[in-house]
Write a protein that holds these residues in place. Structure first.
Motif, PDB file in Angstrom:
ATOM      1  N   GLU A 171       0.809  -1.551  -0.070  1.00 33.55           N
ATOM      2  CA  GLU A 171      -0.123   0.234   0.040  1.00 33.55           C
ATOM      3  C   GLU A 171       0.914   1.282  -0.060  1.00 33.55           C
ATOM      4  N   THR A 172       0.475   2.353   0.116  1.00 35.96           N
ATOM      5  CA  THR A 172       1.109   3.753   0.028  1.00 35.96           C
ATOM      6  C   THR A 172       0.193   4.407   1.082  1.00 35.96           C
ATOM      7  N   SER A 173       0.746   5.624   1.407  1.00 39.88           N
ATOM      8  CA  SER A 173       0.066   6.751   2.186  1.00 39.88           C
ATOM      9  C   SER A 173      -1.209   6.945   1.670  1.00 39.88           C
ATOM     10  N   SER A 174      -1.451   6.987   0.417  1.00 41.15           N
ATOM     11  CA  SER A 174      -2.788   7.287  -0.180  1.00 41.15           C
ATOM     12  C   SER A 174      -4.218   6.586   0.367  1.00 41.15           C
ATOM     13  N   MET A 175      -3.617   5.354   0.930  1.00 37.99           N
ATOM     14  CA  MET A 175      -4.822   4.822   1.393  1.00 37.99           C
ATOM     15  C   MET A 175      -5.459   5.398   2.701  1.00 37.99           C
ATOM     16  N   TRP A 176      -4.770   6.276   3.336  1.00 37.23           N
ATOM     17  CA  TRP A 176      -5.260   7.042   4.302  1.00 37.23           C
ATOM     18  C   TRP A 176      -5.930   8.472   3.988  1.00 37.23           C
ATOM     19  N   ARG A 177      -6.045   8.749   2.621  1.00 37.82           N
ATOM     20  CA  ARG A 177      -6.600  10.032   2.276  1.00 37.82           C
ATOM     21  C   ARG A 177      -7.981  10.126   2.569  1.00 37.82           C
ATOM     22  N   PRO A 178      -8.804   9.098   2.545  1.00 34.28           N
ATOM     23  CA  PRO A 178     -10.223   9.506   2.878  1.00 34.28           C
ATOM     24  C   PRO A 178     -10.402   9.806   4.465  1.00 34.28           C
ATOM     25  N   PHE A 179      -9.418   8.995   5.219  1.00 38.48           N
ATOM     26  CA  PHE A 179      -9.723   9.178   6.709  1.00 38.48           C
ATOM     27  C   PHE A 179      -8.966  10.483   7.324  1.00 38.48           C
ATOM     28  N   ILE A 180      -7.896  10.886   6.391  1.00 36.69           N
ATOM     29  CA  ILE A 180      -7.056  11.998   7.292  1.00 36.69           C
ATOM     30  C   ILE A 180      -8.223  13.577   7.573  1.00 36.69           C
ATOM     31  N   PRO A 181      -9.056  13.635   6.851  1.00 37.88           N
ATOM     32  CA  PRO A 181      -9.710  14.763   6.786  1.00 37.88           C
ATOM     33  C   PRO A 181     -10.952  14.753   8.114  1.00 37.88           C
ATOM     34  N   ARG A 182     -10.885  13.555   8.501  1.00 38.39           N
ATOM     35  CA  ARG A 182     -11.875  13.077   9.623  1.00 38.39           C
ATOM     36  C   ARG A 182     -11.125  13.380  11.071  1.00 38.39           C
ATOM     37  N   ILE A 183      -9.770  13.586  11.017  1.00 40.02           N
ATOM     38  CA  ILE A 183      -9.060  13.727  12.445  1.00 40.02           C
ATOM     39  C   ILE A 183      -8.233  15.070  12.191  1.00 40.02           C
TER      40      ILE A 183
END
Length: 206
Positions: A69-81
């Motif tokens: 994977e890459t850090s892009s997997m977290w893009r949907p989650f990052i705005p939540r926190i």
């Protein structure tokens, strides 16, 4: 004692953060509208170039992705926190746009975990909460065991709470030998052979 209190805090943080992670992700449109607030940056640490995503302000939270994977997997989650935390999500060495550690013999959980402290030093933040998915969870556990003063809380996604060296070695060997499959049936045969020493019997689907 102090150790019990520490692990109580870790456990509490794990439950809270797991609830956040497994809550519904933001809608696609909302994620895209906030995506501009996620910066893509690079840092050179110990001779390695690590690309990472960064967003938000507040206590630091490090998001560590899984194998392949890459850090892009977290893009949907990052705005939540990101409205409450300073979020740092690196591409692990050999993933995404980060440089690699070297040959397969260098690709160990200890070596990967060892790249996190220098990155944190770039920001001057510690201790941090780490949310790790799969391999990222293994890295979080490895770092917490080696340098507990750097880790305030751990959230594990799709990873056991205990690591066996032989099991980790088998997973790494398997992934190096089988980077792709021609079909789901081929993948099922290989996994079954590794796990049980025999191919599975499949029921015919009508």
């Amino acid at each position: 004692g102090a150790s019990a209190m520490r692990w109580s805090r870790v456990t509490f943080a794990l439950f809270i953060a797991t609830a956040i992670v497994h809550g519904p992700f933001v809608r696609a449109g909302a994620a895209q509208s906030q995506d501009a607030s996620i910066a893509v940056r690079r840092a050179t640490v110990d001779g390695l170039t690590l690309q990472y995503l960064e967003a938000g302000r507040g206590p630091a939270v490090v998001l560590v992705h899984g194998y392949t994977e890459t850090s892009s997997m977290w893009r949907p989650f990052i705005p939540r926190i990101a409205d409450r935390f300073h979020v740092i999500a690196p591409d692990l060495p050999g993933h995404g746009d980060s440089t690699t550690l070297g040959g397969p013999e260098s690709f160990t959980r200890q070596a990967l975990a060892g790249t996190v402290p220098p990155l944190l030093a770039e920001f001057g933040v510690q201790p941090v909460a780490i949310i790790g998915a799969s391999l990222g969870g293994i890295i979080a556990l490895t770092l917490a065991a080696a340098q507990p003063e750097l880790v305030s809380a751990i959230v594990l996604i799709d990873v056991p709470h205990r690591l066996e060296e032989e099991g980790v070695r088998r997973i790494v060997d398997f992934m190096q030998k089988h980077k792709s499959f021609g079909s789901l049936d081929e993948a099922a045969d290989v996994v079954a052979e590794v796990a049980h020493g025999a191919a599975p019997e499949r029921a015919e689907l009508g």
